[in-house]
Scaffold this motif. Structure first.
Motif, short mmCIF file in Angstrom:
data_model
loop_
_atom_site.label_atom_id
_atom_site.label_comp_id
_atom_site.label_asym_id
_atom_site.label_seq_id
_atom_site.Cartn_x
_atom_site.Cartn_y
_atom_site.Cartn_z
N LEU A 1 0.83 -1.21 0.00
CA LEU A 1 0.00 0.00 0.00
C LEU A 1 0.86 1.25 0.00
CD1 LEU A 1 -2.91 1.04 0.09
CD2 LEU A 1 -2.76 1.00 2.59
N ASN A 2 1.95 1.23 0.75
CA ASN A 2 2.86 2.37 0.77
C ASN A 2 3.46 2.60 -0.62
OD1 ASN A 2 4.46 4.46 1.72
ND2 ASN A 2 6.09 3.10 2.38
N ALA A 3 3.86 1.50 -1.28
CA ALA A 3 4.41 1.63 -2.63
C ALA A 3 3.37 2.17 -3.61
CB ALA A 3 4.94 0.28 -3.09
N MET A 4 2.12 1.74 -3.45
CA MET A 4 1.07 2.23 -4.34
C MET A 4 0.82 3.72 -4.14
SD MET A 4 -2.92 1.05 -4.58
CE MET A 4 -2.59 -0.40 -5.57
N PHE A 5 0.72 4.16 -2.88
CA PHE A 5 0.51 5.58 -2.61
C PHE A 5 1.67 6.43 -3.16
CE2 PHE A 5 -2.45 4.73 1.22
CZ PHE A 5 -3.54 4.82 0.38
N GLU A 6 2.90 5.97 -2.96
CA GLU A 6 4.04 6.72 -3.46
C GLU A 6 4.04 6.77 -5.00
OE1 GLU A 6 7.54 5.01 -1.84
OE2 GLU A 6 7.26 5.85 0.17
N ARG A 7 3.69 5.65 -5.63
CA ARG A 7 3.67 5.63 -7.09
C ARG A 7 2.60 6.58 -7.64
NH1 ARG A 7 2.24 0.72 -7.67
NH2 ARG A 7 0.08 1.10 -8.22
N GLU A 8 1.40 6.52 -7.07
CA GLU A 8 0.33 7.40 -7.54
C GLU A 8 0.64 8.86 -7.24
OE1 GLU A 8 -2.18 6.44 -9.35
OE2 GLU A 8 -1.57 4.34 -9.27
N ASN A 9 1.25 9.10 -6.09
CA ASN A 9 1.63 10.47 -5.74
C ASN A 9 2.65 11.02 -6.73
OD1 ASN A 9 1.92 12.86 -4.42
ND2 ASN A 9 2.72 12.01 -2.53
N LYS A 10 3.63 10.21 -7.07
CA LYS A 10 4.65 10.64 -8.04
C LYS A 10 4.04 10.88 -9.41
CE LYS A 10 9.17 9.19 -9.83
NZ LYS A 10 10.19 8.11 -9.82
#
Length: 582
Positions: A498-507
């Motif tokens: 979930l952390n990786a998904m949030f960071e990817r979408e944020n980027k």
């Protein structure tokens, strides 16, 4: 070795003596012949058949040699240490291990030994089925379909059914539910026998309320104190805030003065973190956010008017109505509001002016923001509910949300994150359907959809353990929904994913925002260039007109034009007079 055995039996073991007598035949049954069957008869010749009048019996014995086995064991817990290493010294053993692991031959040696060990393990087929061989290994999650079921229903005790506007779980492991009944329809006329009571229910007893709250005006919202399960606050329909103590019964303990309260119904009231534990703040569609101390409600601690224009004085008539409120106890000075125009503002109470207190803006929805909640594990990400969609935002991206649902056919009314499964959130709709979303599995559609009732859903709140969900509707009923285990239990890698998904979408959103800024700058430069070019052409045209008038329009020409216009005006006046006379 003998192969025969003689059976011997006494006469008394044969039974009673058989006596025969002379008697004629008895016809038991008669089967007449069929001529048709005779034609189909086939004679079988020869026929072999054997019979035996008694069952066959035999006896034999075989002598075998018995093998004798012995069990022995070997302790390899602390084997293989050099003589100069004291196995009782933890530091010495750690240093030796690090020295061995840094050796270049360590990895090839391990790979070589692993093959031999694997062969020995595969040869050992004798396994004790009752022994736990892998206690330190986490069990793999069971793959089960996502499901939800209704386990209990709490109904309005008033004969006239009223909508439920707010639900709150008690802090003592969620054993009680506080529900506020209020009809928030604009200029709604109260019906005969319509009560203003609200109720507190015990989760195990859906038949009789634990306590009936009797306010003067209906409660628009009702919230438990997170540290004391006996204290509650409520926002009233007349704009006041009220303090309740369960130990003192059904009547309110104290309430604010109408002069210093809100002008509209108090839709949101939340407790805040303070030294005394007695402070809270409230918001209403009149555009005011008021901080209170329950020990002295005659005067508020602070009042914030949501008027976000710098050049003018703060005026309540120009303020934006507040429809949603969010507060996280781990960030004491921060809060978030959702406005009726669809915007979300992130605020800081330490700011001096209104612009400093509400300094971050998100253009979220087309209509009022109905719900706001931060993610339990990732506080920078929050969920918003409004119009026909649910959106997931990051505080770093202000121009667009990082995730959103598709537009539903009916409007959404409320939403909330799961407190135990961080990738799951719930939404309630006007057609009586509750959707369960898991953004790690899929984002285009919900993983589970349950038809709760046939009327509009109004509010939903999740239990702190994550297994139960309270969903209320406009008919005054609250449904207790139990979720399946896979919707409440997190796996080991879920938080990392979930952390990786949030960071990817944020980027991704930041890249898109930068690209949009570049496009806007290019368009502005093109417009400025075009305006400059148009201005130069207009100046050249004006100069050409001036030169033409100076060269060709003489005083005689001007006089002729004046005389012509004079004659035309006189003729028009004559026509108007004739029309009036006729």
């Amino acid at each position: 070795m003998e192969t025969t055995f003689s059976y011997q039996k006494k006469r008394c073991q044969f039974g009673r003596q058989c006596l025969f007598s002379d008697k004629g035949p008895d016809l038991i049954d008669d089967y007449p012949g069929h001529t048709q069957w005779m034609k189909d008869f086939i004679l079988r010749d020869p026929v072999d058949k054997s019979t035996q009048n008694a069952p066959m019996q035999s006896k034999h014995c075989v002598n075998t040699f018995r093998a004798e086995f012995s069990t022995s064991s070997m302790n390899h817990v602390e084997g293989g240490w050099p003589k100069d290493i004291n196995i009782q010294d933890e530091e010495a053993t750690k240093r030796y291990r690090r020295k061995i692991e840094k050796d270049d031959a360590f990895n090839p040696t391990i790979f070589q030994l692993a093959k031999t060990m694997e062969n020995c393990i595969l040869q050992n087929n004798a396994i004790n089925i009752y022994q736990q061989y892998f206690d330190d290994v986490e069990p793999a999650p069971l793959i089960e379909p996502s499901s939800a079921r209704i386990v209990s229903v709490f109904q309005d005790q008033c004969p006239v059914k009223r909508p439920i506007s707010h639900i709150s779980w008690s802090p003592d492991n969620g054993t009680k539910l506080a529900m506020s009944h209020c009809n928030l329809t604009y200029q709604a006329v109260p019906k005969p026998n319509e009560s203003s009571h609200s109720y507190i229910w015990e989760m195990e007893n859906p038949n009789t309320p634990y306590l009936v709250l009797k306010p003067e005006s209906p409660c628009a919202c009702l919230e438990y104190n997170p540290k004391d399960g006996n204290l509650l606050i409520s926002g009233q329909l007349d704009g006041r805030v009220v303090i309740w103590d369960i130990r003192r019964g059904s009547d309110p303990v104290d309430h604010s003065q109408i002069e210093v309260s809100h002008r509209y119904p108090v839709l949101n009231a939340l407790w805040i973190t303070s030294k005394s534990g007695c402070e809270f703040f409230s918001a209403a569609p009149d555009g005011k956010i008021i901080w209170w101390d329950m020990r002295k409600l005659n005067e508020p601690l602070e009042v914030l008017i949501v008027d976000l224009v710098e050049d003018r004085l703060q005026c309540l008539s120009n303020a934006l109505g507040v429809s949603a409120l969010e507060y996280e106890a781990s960030i004491p000075t921060r809060f978030m509001i959702g406005c009726e125009n669809g915007q979300i503002y992130s605020g800081n109470r330490k700011g001096k002016s209104t612009m400093e207190k509400l300094n971050v803006k998100f253009d979220a929805h087309l209509g009022p923001v109905l719900a706001l909640q931060r993610n339990t594990a990732y506080l920078k990400n929050f969920l918003s509910i409004g119009d026909w969609t649910a959106r997931v935002w990051a505080e770093d991206c202000r121009e667009s949300s990082i995730m959103w649902t598709s537009y539903h056919k009916t409007m959404l009314t409320d939403g909330a994150w799961s407190p135990t499964r961080f990738s799951v959130f719930f939404t309630a709709r006007e057609d009586g359907i509750m959707d369960i979303w898991d953004i790690l599995q899929q984002q285009k559609r919900s993983v589970c959809c349950i038809k709760v009732c046939d009327v509009s859903l109004k509010c939903l709140r999740c239990h702190e353990m994550g297994r139960l969900l309270a969903v209320s509707n406009s008919a005054g009923s609250t449904y207790l929904v139990e979720l399946s285990e896979n919707l409440t239990t997190s796996t080991r890698n879920e938080k990392t994913l979930l952390n990786a998904m949030f960071e990817r979408e944020n980027k991704r959103e930041k890249i898109l925002e930068a690209r949009n800024r570049e496009i806007r700058l290019k368009l502005q430069q093109q417009q400025m260039t075009e305006q400059t070019a148009e201005g130069g052409e207009k100046r050249l045209m004006n100069r050409a007109d001036d030169d033409f008038e100076a060269k060709w329009i003489t005083p005689e020409v001007k006089q002729a034009e004046e005389e012509y216009m004079k004659i035309v005006n006189e003729e028009l006046k004559k026509r108007n007079l004739k029309e009036k006379e006729n």
